[in-house]
Design a protein around this motif. Structure first.
Motif, PDB file in Angstrom:
ATOM      1  N   ASN A 160      10.949 -29.158 -28.066  1.00  0.00           N
ATOM      2  CA  ASN A 160      10.504 -28.485 -26.854  1.00  0.00           C
ATOM      3  C   ASN A 160      10.794 -29.369 -25.633  1.00  0.00           C
ATOM      4  N   MET A 581      16.104 -22.901 -22.713  1.00  0.00           N
ATOM      5  CA  MET A 581      14.804 -22.953 -22.053  1.00  0.00           C
ATOM      6  C   MET A 581      14.920 -23.716 -20.744  1.00  0.00           C
ATOM      7  N   PRO A 582      14.513 -23.073 -19.641  1.00  0.00           N
ATOM      8  CA  PRO A 582      14.576 -23.758 -18.356  1.00  0.00           C
ATOM      9  C   PRO A 582      13.337 -24.628 -18.115  1.00  0.00           C
TER      10      PRO A 582
ATOM     11  N   LEU B  91       7.146 -19.644  -9.117  1.00  0.00           N
ATOM     12  CA  LEU B  91       6.859 -19.026 -10.406  1.00  0.00           C
ATOM     13  C   LEU B  91       7.202 -19.993 -11.526  1.00  0.00           C
ATOM     14  N   ASP B  93       8.814 -21.619 -14.856  1.00  0.00           N
ATOM     15  CA  ASP B  93      10.213 -21.584 -15.296  1.00  0.00           C
ATOM     16  C   ASP B  93      10.499 -20.392 -16.200  1.00  0.00           C
ATOM     17  N   LEU B  94       9.531 -20.053 -17.033  1.00  0.00           N
ATOM     18  CA  LEU B  94       9.799 -19.023 -18.044  1.00  0.00           C
ATOM     19  C   LEU B  94       9.290 -17.648 -17.625  1.00  0.00           C
ATOM     20  N   ARG B  96       9.876 -14.203 -16.640  1.00  0.00           N
ATOM     21  CA  ARG B  96      11.012 -13.281 -16.728  1.00  0.00           C
ATOM     22  C   ARG B  96      10.497 -11.867 -16.877  1.00  0.00           C
ATOM     23  N   LEU B 119       0.673 -17.908 -14.957  1.00  0.00           N
ATOM     24  CA  LEU B 119       1.050 -18.665 -16.150  1.00  0.00           C
ATOM     25  C   LEU B 119       1.995 -17.813 -16.965  1.00  0.00           C
ATOM     26  N   HIS B 122       5.010 -21.091 -22.285  1.00  0.00           N
ATOM     27  CA  HIS B 122       5.595 -22.381 -21.965  1.00  0.00           C
ATOM     28  C   HIS B 122       6.715 -22.791 -22.910  1.00  0.00           C
ATOM     29  N   ASP B 123       7.037 -21.965 -23.876  1.00  0.00           N
ATOM     30  CA  ASP B 123       8.336 -22.162 -24.507  1.00  0.00           C
ATOM     31  C   ASP B 123       8.841 -20.824 -25.004  1.00  0.00           C
ATOM     32  N   GLU B 124      10.039 -20.809 -25.533  1.00  0.00           N
ATOM     33  CA  GLU B 124      10.691 -19.513 -25.708  1.00  0.00           C
ATOM     34  C   GLU B 124      10.051 -18.656 -26.799  1.00  0.00           C
ATOM     35  N   TYR B 126       6.710 -18.496 -27.322  1.00  0.00           N
ATOM     36  CA  TYR B 126       5.271 -18.449 -27.149  1.00  0.00           C
ATOM     37  C   TYR B 126       4.876 -17.298 -26.254  1.00  0.00           C
TER      38      TYR B 126
END
Lengths: 663, 151, 376
Positions: A160, A581-582, B91, B93-94, B96, B119, B122-124, B126
């Motif tokens: 991560n 992942m950005p 916003l 980062d994730l 979308r 919020l 926090h990862d792809e 989740y």
């Protein structure tokens, strides 16, 4: 090689079982040989856990994707540092680190406990063994880091990106050294309850362990806070996130324990309370582990939402907390009660400290668990955030901060409050000057901020006053006082440093919260914004490539109010290619104790970019204060008195060596 | 004062302090806890004007509007109801379209939800837990979308 | 074997660690009260130190001394009787020693995979190519290309391999690089076209069609491009055109060759489809599955075709040996095909046939970069 790691882990589990049973039975049956088994079992247990951990590290370093854990959390192109730290960046790896540190502490009790009564030592080692056995079983059944993949994939899924940072190298090991260090206090408490004998000497033995755990936990929380501050890009240093609270509660309880053990050693009082506190502190550590590992929370820290794991840890939690509290209820009555004392005295002040700290820990506990309870009974989904904690934690902790400088100056048994107040007059005056000058020169309306800063100054000067008075400055010629200062016990410097550190942290928090400036603007290249007396000129985006990510770097020139250049700061938006992942890397520029903090947002259609910039005055004091507190802990550990209880210096060195080995 | 009286007064003072702390905690739980809602729950909920809540759901496709400066408008939906939200700031980062999001803030007088924090996951892999459960209850969420993270 | 030896040694060490104190004679134990006494003595000494530093007054010191003295008096020297239940203790000791091997081997039996060796990435990538899996060969080539992204021939070799293992995106990227670095050629453009088609799920997209047209402009006889132009026609439901095209293609190609067989199968499918549509059946064009099926069927044969090409190259080099690039290509092709012996043979022949020792040297170095040595 990997299989040898698996095998060592299994051996370590077997050893922990032996360690849990043999010494305890030996103590029960008064069999010296059985009791003596504890020592080699604990040492060998650490050795095998260390071997297993080293092999997991190796598998990460050489990218052995036949290990599931490596495949899930590594990538062959990841920089070497993150290959190493990635070993504990996952749930499985971090649990292995957890038991590694647990067995490390078990071994240190075995090695350096030569001055403990044999039955106490045997029972302490056995209780460490119980905790170890429970967590080894947890790892082997639900979170085995050595699960294999066949055939092995050729490339891993990468770690991560949020965790690909130096912070991961420091924060978890320090935090675990703290969390798990309190297991020794817990074991001492349970062993004393089993033994049915507890006295002032017990407190002397348990104090260095408390101190060591406390200073690591202080470091872990400090590092975690700074990491969140610069990595998450929100510019906040504390979010009252349940997982932060989970580390903060044992810190509050551990701080209370540190102070109550002092009373117990000096005055043979507060015995039962200290034992209870030792149990509670580690219980809160276990609760923290449960909250983070079970997935009941939504948090940056939550790794997996695997119900099996959650239930397993809940069982461990119930067994140790429930078991130890039941034992406490059963045996506490049989312990000889301690003495009474005057409210105005050093011990009275320390009791006050305990009252405030445990109440503060309780408010944090309620705020953290309440949403979970409400949801568990199927009512609403609620969240308890900063507004709650500001309203409850603040009023409880502020009075404590006000009286901290009095404590060390009061005499044992019967203190003279008026005399102490007189000695603190200078510190009070300094605080008053700060309050007034802030009101007069900075901001007339910032009453609370001014009072907060004054309080911080009061803490710092109050702590220094203690040294000043004890060295006899003012009462003696300066030369004699200086010589006496040098001869003071190390623990006095430790106390001063810890209390000063608290003051510095408070100063950083108040000044940042009250006086920070924030700008959210859209800038095109060449445009500028002003924050904190500096002008930030946006120079544009440039693409760049990292080892496992691509990034867009936004550079800002910093100009002083008079137009002189003062360097530049760079914030970037990264895309980690494997996970697509950005992330945003904040740009931070430190000026004295203050910082300029710049974070990039989205690009707009007309070629601009959203920029969020903060001026954070004295913000670094928040963490520097934490480091000063840690230094206080180290100084106190060096005090020769504690070496009668346990050879503290050697132990710290061993812990550092182990920390380095693990890092 | 006798020894006994002294002891009693100390214990009384401690008890008063503890009671005050407990009272404060209860008060704060009543006042400061913010409730979590999905857009479809809002009709049933009677919100006091300006009451802080957390609003979770998916970012509606095609709803993101960048206004002047750093203000962004979007809609949060659970495919049954949809709520307009404005937010000033950066916003996550994730953040979308069609992804889970939790916003915190209060409704303005015009019925638009003014968020002061957003919020995203926090990862792809989740999905915020509350959102996932809320969507599951409403039968919108397929486990595939949020592909449970394996590690 | 190595693993079992280490495991046995580790078990032995752990068991001995537990056994040692049990086998020894009982250590002399200091009474617990002695330890307490140590602490209290130190507390007394500390009071003295504090007095000497004038940190506390004499009264305070006296009080403290008296208090510590009372603690010392309270120390109860009489401990519990040590009359032991020795039998019990011995049984527990034996069980403890036994528990180590039994538990560890039992648990490992459940959890472990003793036959699975460690597989560090570096070691996997420097294995002999013949022992490597296709994934490993690709990773190795990728690594070489990462170090030297301007190596057009590397991209050229890798591109069809990517396509074969279904990594269409990478295949497109590799073909584009090969074309950029080595220039146009009909096979490259045709390969790019097929990769693009795969990328869009088997449909000949506009991009793919453009690529095939480019290939045909370079070589009107290119079988691959012609085949896919017909797929495109079938997609547009111009079945007759497609069938005619495939028919013509099959006629010009040698019997049993890859594209000839593929054309015949595709033709049969298209006829079925056409009949179904004309018979009023559900109107379905040649779906992606059909194309994919046709693709799958040709997989083995495509391998044959590559082998045939490699054989042709081999033949050519036997007659025209002075071609360093050709030898490199041959060696690499054999490695990618997993024929290490043939590769080594080619390397030997090539370095002998190349007159210039510098060129021969370069060929050897080139082979070594793929982990191939001239001698075993």
């Amino acid at each position: 090689m990997v299989e040898i790691g698996q095998f060592s882990l299994v051996l370590a589990f077997a050893l922990s079982l032996v360690q849990s049973v043999a010494p305890a039975l030996g103590a029960r049956l008064s069999d010296e040989r059985l009791m003596a088994v504890g020592r080699p079992a604990a040492i060998a247990g650490f050795a095998f856990t260390a071997l297993a951990f080293a092999i997991l590290l190796w598998a990460h370093v050489v990218s052995d994707f036949s290990v599931l854990n490596v495949w899930e959390n590594s990538h062959s192109l990841k920089p070497m540092l993150y290959k190493v730290t990635g070993a504990w960046g996952s749930h499985e790896g971090s649990m292995l680190l957890w038991v590694l540190i647990l067995t490390l502490f078990g071994m240190m009790v075995a090695l350096f406990g030569a001055n403990l009564p044999d039955t106490l030592k045997a029972n302490v080692i056995a209780v460490q063994g119980w905790i170890g056995a429970a967590f080894f079983l947890f790892i082997l059944t639900t979170s085995n880091p050595f699960t294999r993949l066949d055939p092995a994939p050729i490339e891993g899924q990468d770690l991560n990106p949020v965790l690909q940072d130096v912070g991961l190298a420091v924060h978890p090991p320090l935090l675990y050294l703290g969390y798990v260090g309190f297991s020794v206090c817990f074991s001492f408490a349970v062993a004393a309850l089993i033994d049915g004998r507890i006295d002032a000497a017990w407190a002397r033995w348990v104090r260095p362990w408390t101190l060591a755990a406390w200073l690591f936990l202080t470091g872990g929380i400090t590092m975690g806070s700074y990491w969140a501050y610069y990595e998450l890009g929100w510019g906040g240093f504390w979010f009252w996130d349940p997982v932060e609270n989970a580390s903060f509660m044992p810190w509050l309880a551990g701080t209370a324990l540190l102070h109550s053990a002092l009373v117990m050693e000096k005055r043979a009082a507060l015995k039962i309370w200290t034992v209870l506190l030792a149990i509670l502190t580690f219980s809160l550590s276990l609760l923290g582990t449960f909250l983070v590992r079970s997935g009941v929370l939504t948090s940056v820290h939550a790794f997996a939402t695997d119900p099996g794991r959650g239930i397993f840890i809940l069982c461990i939690l119930a067994f140790f907390i429930g078991g130890s509290l039941a034992l406490f209820a059963w045996r506490a009555g049989s312990l000889a009660p301690g003495g009474l004392f005057q409210p105005v005295s050093r011990e009275g002040a320390l009791v006050l400290n305990n009252l405030f700290l445990t109440t503060a820990a309780a408010t944090v506990l309620v705020g953290t668990l309440y949403p979970l309870l409400v949801e568990a009974i199927g009512a609403d989904k609620i969240s308890v955030g900063a507004p709650f904690f500001n309203l409850t934690f603040g009023p409880v902790i502020l009075p404590l901060i006000c009286v901290v400088p009095f404590g060390p100056l009061l005499a044992w048994k019967r203190g003279d409050l008026a005399a102490v107040a007189q000695r603190l007059a200078a510190a009070f005056a300094a605080a008053l000057v700060v309050v007034l000058s802030i009101l007069l020169f900075v901001d007339k309306s910032a009453v609370f901020a001014a009072l907060g800063c004054g309080l911080a100054v009061w803490l710092v000067f109050g702590a220094l006053t203690d040294l000043w008075v004890k060295a006899g400055f003012g009462a003696q010629p300066a030369a004699i006082a200086a010589r006496r200062l040098a001869g003071l016990p190390m623990s006095m410097f430790g106390t001063t440093a810890a209390h000063m550190g608290l003051g510095l942290t408070l100063l950083g928090i108040v000044s940042t919260v009250a006086f920070q400036q924030e700008r959210i603007v859209t800038l095109k290249p060449g445009e500028a914004t002003e924050v904190g007396g500096y002008t930030l000129r946006y120079e544009g985006l440039t693409p760049a490539k990292g080892a496992n990510y691509d990034e867009q770097r936004g550079t800002f020139a910093i100009l002083r109010a008079d137009g002189r250049a003062a360097g530049s700061v760079m914030s970037s938006k990264r895309l980690y290619t494997t996970r697509q992942m950005p992330t945003t890397e904040a740009g931070i520029r430190t000026m004295g104790f203050s910082q300029l903090y710049v974070s990039l947002g989205d690009e707009t259609d007309d070629g601009g970019i959203v920029v969020r910039a903060w001026w954070k005055p004295l913000v670094t004091l928040i963490w520097l204060g934490g480091l000063v507190m840690m230094a206080g802990g180290v100084l106190s550990l060096c005090d020769r008195r504690l070496r009668v209880g346990a050879p503290a210096r050697r132990r710290v060195r061993a812990a550092q060596a182990a920390g380095e080995a693990a890092g | 004062m006798t020894r006994k009286q002294k002891r009693l007064s100390v214990i009384t003072a401690a008890a008063v302090f503890l009671a005050a702390a407990a009272g404060l905690t209860l008060y704060a739980l009543g006042q400061k806890a913010s409730y979590f809602y999905m857009p479809a729950d809002l009709q049933a909920a009677s919100l006091a004007p300006g009451q802080r809540i957390r609003l979770g759901g998916l970012v509606e496709e095609g709803s993101i509007v960048r206004g002047q400066g750093a203000t962004v408008g979007f809609a949060v939906t659970d495919h049954q109801n949809s709520v307009k939200v404005t937010y000033t700031g950066i916003l996550p980062d994730l953040f979308r379209e069609d992804q889970g999001v939790i916003t915190e803030g209060a409704f303005g007088p015009d019925g638009v939800f003014v968020a002061d924090s957003v919020l995203a996951k926090h990862d792809e892999n989740y999905m915020p837990k509350e959102v996932a459960e809320g969507l599951k209850e409403k039968g919108v969420w397929q486990p595939d979308e949020g592909a449970a993270k394996t590690q | 074997m190595f693993f079992w030896t280490v495991a046995a040694l580790l078990t032995l060490a752990a068991s001995l660690a537990v056994l040692a104190p049990l086998a020894r004679r009982a250590p002399a134990v200091a009474a617990a009260s002695d330890r307490d006494l140590d602490v209290y003595r130190d507390q007394l000494a500390e009071v003295d130190r504090d007095v000497s530093r004038a940190l506390i007054g004499m009264d305070e010191a006296e009080q403290a001394r008296a208090e510590i003295g009372r603690r010392i008096l309270k120390l109860n020297a009489s401990r519990r009787s040590t009359a032991g239940a020795a039998g019990w203790a011995r049984a527990v000791g034996a069980a403890a020693v036994l528990a180590i091997p039994v538990l560890s081997w039992g648990l490992y039996g459940v959890l472990g995979s003793p036959d699975l060796p460690s597989q560090p990435l570096e070691a996997r990538l420097s294995k002999q190519p013949a022992e490597s899996s296709p994934d490993e060969l690709i990773a190795r080539a990728e690594r070489a290309l990462r170090a030297n992204p301007g190596d057009g021939r590397g991209w050229d070799v890798l591109a069809p391999v990517y396509r074969r293992v279904g990594r269409a995106n990478e295949a497109v990227f590799a073909y584009r690089n090969a074309i950029r670095l080595l220039g146009d050629s009909a096979p490259r453009w045709a390969g790019l076209g097929e990769a693009l088609a795969e990328q869009s799920g088997g449909t000949v997209s506009a991009d793919a069609r453009a690529a095939f047209e480019k290939a045909l402009s370079l070589d009107p006889q290119d079988a691959q491009a012609r085949f896919f132009m017909n797929v495109a026609a079938a997609q547009e439901k111009r079945y007759d055109d497609a069938i005619a095209g495939w028919n013509g293609l099959a006629a010009t190609l040698p019997a049993g060759s890859e594209w000839q067989q593929a054309s015949q199968r595709a033709m049969a499918l298209a006829m079925q489809r056409k009949a179904a549509e004309e018979g009023g059946g559900p109107a379905t064009g040649p779906t992606t599955e059909d194309v994919a099926a046709a693709d799958q069927m040709t997989d083995g044969e495509r391998g044959e075709m590559i082998e045939a090409m490699v054989a042709a190259l081999d033949e050519r080099l036997r007659t025209q040996p002075d071609d360093p690039e050709g030898w490199k290509r041959l060696v690499r092709s054999y490695i990618v095909l997993g024929k290490t012996d043939a590769a080594r043979d080619a390397l030997a022949r090539g370095s002998k046939a190349l007159g210039d020792p510098a060129k021969a040297d370069e060929l050897v170095r080139f082979a070594r970069s793929f982990g191939l040595d001239a001698t075993e």
